[in-house]
Design a protein around this motif. Sequence first.
Motif, PDB file in Angstrom:
ATOM      1  N   GLU A  81       1.037  -1.024  -0.054  1.00  0.00           N
ATOM      2  CA  GLU A  81      -0.272  -0.130  -0.311  1.00  0.00           C
ATOM      3  C   GLU A  81       0.341   1.578   0.312  1.00  0.00           C
ATOM      4  O   GLU A  81       1.694   1.303   0.431  1.00  0.00           O
ATOM      5  CB  GLU A  81      -0.356  -0.041   1.566  1.00  0.00           C
ATOM      6  CG  GLU A  81      -1.805   1.096   1.065  1.00  0.00           C
ATOM      7  CD  GLU A  81      -3.035   1.338   2.578  1.00  0.00           C
ATOM      8  OE1 GLU A  81      -3.700   2.293   2.755  1.00  0.00           O
ATOM      9  OE2 GLU A  81      -2.929  -0.063   3.265  1.00  0.00           O
ATOM     10  N   ILE A  82       0.526   1.982  -0.993  1.00  0.00           N
ATOM     11  CA  ILE A  82       1.589   3.119  -1.190  1.00  0.00           C
ATOM     12  C   ILE A  82       1.250   4.697  -0.228  1.00  0.00           C
ATOM     13  O   ILE A  82      -0.755   5.053  -0.966  1.00  0.00           O
ATOM     14  CB  ILE A  82       1.703   3.852  -2.783  1.00  0.00           C
ATOM     15  CG1 ILE A  82       2.850   2.553  -3.775  1.00  0.00           C
ATOM     16  CG2 ILE A  82       2.516   5.222  -2.414  1.00  0.00           C
ATOM     17  CD1 ILE A  82       3.745   2.373  -2.702  1.00  0.00           C
ATOM     18  N   ILE A  83       0.925   5.141   0.988  1.00  0.00           N
ATOM     19  CA  ILE A  83       0.566   6.175   1.732  1.00  0.00           C
ATOM     20  C   ILE A  83       0.611   7.374   0.703  1.00  0.00           C
ATOM     21  O   ILE A  83      -0.475   7.653   0.923  1.00  0.00           O
ATOM     22  CB  ILE A  83       1.237   6.029   3.061  1.00  0.00           C
ATOM     23  CG1 ILE A  83       1.054   4.531   3.393  1.00  0.00           C
ATOM     24  CG2 ILE A  83       1.002   6.822   4.008  1.00  0.00           C
ATOM     25  CD1 ILE A  83      -0.174   4.217   4.056  1.00  0.00           C
ATOM     26  N   ASP A  84       1.865   7.948   1.087  1.00  0.00           N
ATOM     27  CA  ASP A  84       2.596   9.045   0.410  1.00  0.00           C
ATOM     28  C   ASP A  84       3.826   8.927  -0.745  1.00  0.00           C
ATOM     29  O   ASP A  84       4.622   8.143  -0.602  1.00  0.00           O
ATOM     30  CB  ASP A  84       2.305  10.089   1.054  1.00  0.00           C
ATOM     31  CG  ASP A  84       2.335  11.157   1.568  1.00  0.00           C
ATOM     32  OD1 ASP A  84       1.953  12.191  -0.502  1.00  0.00           O
ATOM     33  OD2 ASP A  84       2.585  12.619   2.061  1.00  0.00           O
ATOM     34  N   THR A  85       3.973  10.194  -1.271  1.00  0.00           N
ATOM     35  CA  THR A  85       5.095  10.085  -2.429  1.00  0.00           C
ATOM     36  C   THR A  85       4.990  11.965  -2.556  1.00  0.00           C
ATOM     37  O   THR A  85       4.339  12.598  -1.978  1.00  0.00           O
ATOM     38  CB  THR A  85       4.887   9.631  -3.426  1.00  0.00           C
ATOM     39  OG1 THR A  85       3.971  10.527  -4.688  1.00  0.00           O
ATOM     40  CG2 THR A  85       4.810   8.531  -4.271  1.00  0.00           C
ATOM     41  N   PHE A  86       6.184  11.907  -2.191  1.00  0.00           N
ATOM     42  CA  PHE A  86       7.228  13.070  -2.685  1.00  0.00           C
ATOM     43  C   PHE A  86       8.094  13.149  -3.505  1.00  0.00           C
ATOM     44  O   PHE A  86       9.129  12.574  -3.239  1.00  0.00           O
ATOM     45  CB  PHE A  86       7.606  13.781  -0.848  1.00  0.00           C
ATOM     46  CG  PHE A  86       8.619  15.448  -1.338  1.00  0.00           C
ATOM     47  CD1 PHE A  86       7.172  16.509  -1.023  1.00  0.00           C
ATOM     48  CD2 PHE A  86       9.460  14.988  -1.096  1.00  0.00           C
ATOM     49  CE1 PHE A  86       7.767  18.206  -1.120  1.00  0.00           C
ATOM     50  CE2 PHE A  86      10.055  16.231  -1.158  1.00  0.00           C
ATOM     51  CZ  PHE A  86       9.225  18.251  -0.646  1.00  0.00           C
ATOM     52  N   LYS A  87       8.433  14.613  -4.227  1.00  0.00           N
ATOM     53  CA  LYS A  87       9.021  14.539  -5.251  1.00  0.00           C
ATOM     54  C   LYS A  87       9.275  13.177  -6.309  1.00  0.00           C
ATOM     55  O   LYS A  87       7.800  12.343  -6.105  1.00  0.00           O
ATOM     56  CB  LYS A  87       9.893  14.883  -5.087  1.00  0.00           C
ATOM     57  CG  LYS A  87      10.316  16.741  -4.435  1.00  0.00           C
ATOM     58  CD  LYS A  87      11.431  17.155  -4.829  1.00  0.00           C
ATOM     59  CE  LYS A  87      11.183  18.545  -3.687  1.00  0.00           C
ATOM     60  NZ  LYS A  87      12.594  19.377  -3.365  1.00  0.00           N
ATOM     61  N   GLY A  88      10.256  12.564  -6.428  1.00  0.00           N
ATOM     62  CA  GLY A  88      10.317  11.336  -7.562  1.00  0.00           C
ATOM     63  C   GLY A  88       9.908  11.646  -8.434  1.00  0.00           C
ATOM     64  O   GLY A  88       9.413  10.174  -8.769  1.00  0.00           O
ATOM     65  N   GLN A  89       9.409  12.044  -9.184  1.00  0.00           N
ATOM     66  CA  GLN A  89       8.938  11.883 -10.709  1.00  0.00           C
ATOM     67  C   GLN A  89      10.181  12.291 -11.322  1.00  0.00           C
ATOM     68  O   GLN A  89      11.082  12.189 -11.308  1.00  0.00           O
ATOM     69  CB  GLN A  89       8.210  13.499 -11.038  1.00  0.00           C
ATOM     70  CG  GLN A  89       6.900  13.453 -10.497  1.00  0.00           C
ATOM     71  CD  GLN A  89       6.326  12.199 -10.549  1.00  0.00           C
ATOM     72  OE1 GLN A  89       5.521  11.672 -11.025  1.00  0.00           O
ATOM     73  NE2 GLN A  89       5.557  11.982  -8.639  1.00  0.00           N
ATOM     74  N   PRO A  90       9.907  11.762 -12.620  1.00  0.00           N
ATOM     75  CA  PRO A  90      10.935  11.335 -14.195  1.00  0.00           C
ATOM     76  C   PRO A  90      11.854  13.172 -14.416  1.00  0.00           C
ATOM     77  O   PRO A  90      13.137  12.740 -14.202  1.00  0.00           O
ATOM     78  CB  PRO A  90      10.214  12.089 -15.793  1.00  0.00           C
ATOM     79  CG  PRO A  90       8.002  10.303 -14.896  1.00  0.00           C
ATOM     80  CD  PRO A  90       8.430  11.808 -13.402  1.00  0.00           C
ATOM     81  N   THR A  91      11.447  14.332 -13.822  1.00  0.00           N
ATOM     82  CA  THR A  91      12.673  15.178 -13.730  1.00  0.00           C
ATOM     83  C   THR A  91      13.339  15.626 -12.054  1.00  0.00           C
ATOM     84  O   THR A  91      13.967  16.354 -12.022  1.00  0.00           O
ATOM     85  CB  THR A  91      11.713  16.556 -13.920  1.00  0.00           C
ATOM     86  OG1 THR A  91      10.741  17.315 -13.703  1.00  0.00           O
ATOM     87  CG2 THR A  91      11.479  16.775 -15.667  1.00  0.00           C
TER      88      THR A  91
END
Length: 133
Positions: A81-91
């Motif tokens: 279960e993914i709770i949250d993401t911060f940044k980590g996008q392709p750019t």
Amino acid sequence: MTDNEMCPCGSEEIYESCCGSFHSGLALPETAEQLMRSRYSAYVKQNVSYLKETLWPQYQKSFNEIGTLLRAQDSRWLGLEIIDTFKGQPTDKEGSVEFISRSVVSGVADEQREKSLFKKKAGRWFYVRALTR
């Protein structure tokens, strides 16, 4: 393995077109979350070499392959279960993913909650370390 096996990462996609493409080397994860999901799937599939390859380079030498394989083998994986993401996008050059991994280890239910740091080097995402547990 069947051609239409669902991916263990919880994406509701077929394994071969999801994490399987990363495990086979046909594609690289574009985001930190994709790498997180593919690492979870690597535990389910007992793909220890992928776990080592996607670990931040300075930590690869001390990676415990046997211990990791034993943990993967001794577990019945129940879900991610993914709770949250911060940044980590392709750019982005780094990001974090907070998740809960559920399994049964030696007959005992286990829930690992972690916020993990991921960094990109030479265009490829790597798992660096847990920020919290």
